[in-house]
Scaffold this motif. Structure first.
Motif, PDB file in Angstrom:
ATOM      1  N   ASP A   4       0.845  -1.194   0.000  1.00  0.00           N
ATOM      2  CA  ASP A   4       0.000   0.000   0.000  1.00  0.00           C
ATOM      3  C   ASP A   4       0.880   1.242   0.000  1.00  0.00           C
ATOM      4  OD1 ASP A   4      -2.458  -1.318  -0.041  1.00  0.00           O
ATOM      5  OD2 ASP A   4      -2.589  -1.418   2.138  1.00  0.00           O
ATOM      6  N   GLU A   5       0.532   2.201  -0.852  1.00  0.00           N
ATOM      7  CA  GLU A   5       1.244   3.463  -1.026  1.00  0.00           C
ATOM      8  C   GLU A   5       2.588   3.313  -1.727  1.00  0.00           C
ATOM      9  OE1 GLU A   5       0.007   6.617  -0.479  1.00  0.00           O
ATOM     10  OE2 GLU A   5      -1.869   5.580  -0.067  1.00  0.00           O
TER      11      GLU A   5
ATOM     12  N   VAL B  75      -3.437  -4.201  -3.786  1.00  0.00           N
ATOM     13  CA  VAL B  75      -2.944  -3.099  -2.958  1.00  0.00           C
ATOM     14  C   VAL B  75      -3.403  -1.784  -3.572  1.00  0.00           C
ATOM     15  CG1 VAL B  75      -0.920  -4.393  -2.183  1.00  0.00           C
ATOM     16  CG2 VAL B  75      -0.724  -2.887  -4.144  1.00  0.00           C
ATOM     17  N   ARG B  76      -3.320  -0.736  -2.781  1.00  0.00           N
ATOM     18  CA  ARG B  76      -3.602   0.614  -3.273  1.00  0.00           C
ATOM     19  C   ARG B  76      -2.282   1.357  -3.315  1.00  0.00           C
ATOM     20  NH1 ARG B  76      -8.243   2.061  -4.728  1.00  0.00           N
ATOM     21  NH2 ARG B  76     -10.086   1.082  -3.885  1.00  0.00           N
TER      22      ARG B  76
END
Length: 190
Positions: free
Chosen positions: A9-10, A46-47
């Motif tokens: 993530d990120e 995921v982001r």
């Protein structure tokens, strides 16, 4: 040969998408498919930065043994404290011929104990923090990538493309790296 790009993530989008494109394009141009490239994450989806949803090929639990381990950069503070991720990187590194990172992925490799006393680099904005957190590392500034033994770290974001082209050259040939850069319409700082 298996090339695994670890995301979370990120993660910075170009940190993983740039190298992915390099390795995928090189394999396509080569014709003999010298490697497979895949995205690996703790969860299947995921982001990435900017809330960009990304679906990985494998999770940390089910990826094949890796010949090249590449850790992308991004907002790395969460990843540095994720014991599942760090343990998985240590396991994956055992079989890897090359252990690499883009941008702040160097923080994650160092936290996992996979960068110790090496010459390294990261994004220009994070140079001081990397040196403060990991004083045994020799930080190099104003370079696109640094190779030390079987460790390669790159500066920020687009520098991951340059480092990946360098890896194509090491894994296959300079001709393939040059043809890949040309196909991508990319000026390679080799």
């Amino acid at each position: 040969m298996q090339i695994g790009i670890v995301i979370y993530d990120e993660a910075e989008v170009l940190d993983f998408a740039g190298p992915y494109e390099v390795f995928a394009t090189a394999a396509r141009l080569c014709g003999t498919k010298p490697w497979s490239v895949s995205l690996i994450s703790e969860r299947k989806t995921v982001r990435a930065r900017g809330s960009f949803p990304v679906q990985s090929h494998f999770t940390l639990d089910n990826h094949p043994p890796l010949d090249v381990l590449l850790v992308s950069g991004g907002v790395h503070t969460w990843a540095m404290n994720n014991t599942v991720l760090l343990d998985s990187l240590r396991r994956a590194a055992r079989s890897a011929q090359w252990i690499t990172s883009v941008c702040t992925g160097a923080f994650i490799l160092a936290q996992a104990g996979l960068l110790t006393h090496q010459n390294v680099t990261t994004h220009w904005e994070d140079i001081d923090e990397l040196g403060t957190r990991f004083p045994d590392l020799s930080i190099k500034e104003n370079v696109r990538w640094v190779e030390d033994g079987n460790r390669i770290t790159s500066a920020g974001i687009s520098a991951g493309i340059d480092m990946s082209l360098h890896l194509v050259e090491k894994l296959h040939s300079r001709d393939l790296a040059l043809n890949t850069a040309k196909q991508m319409d990319y000026f390679w700082e080799s």
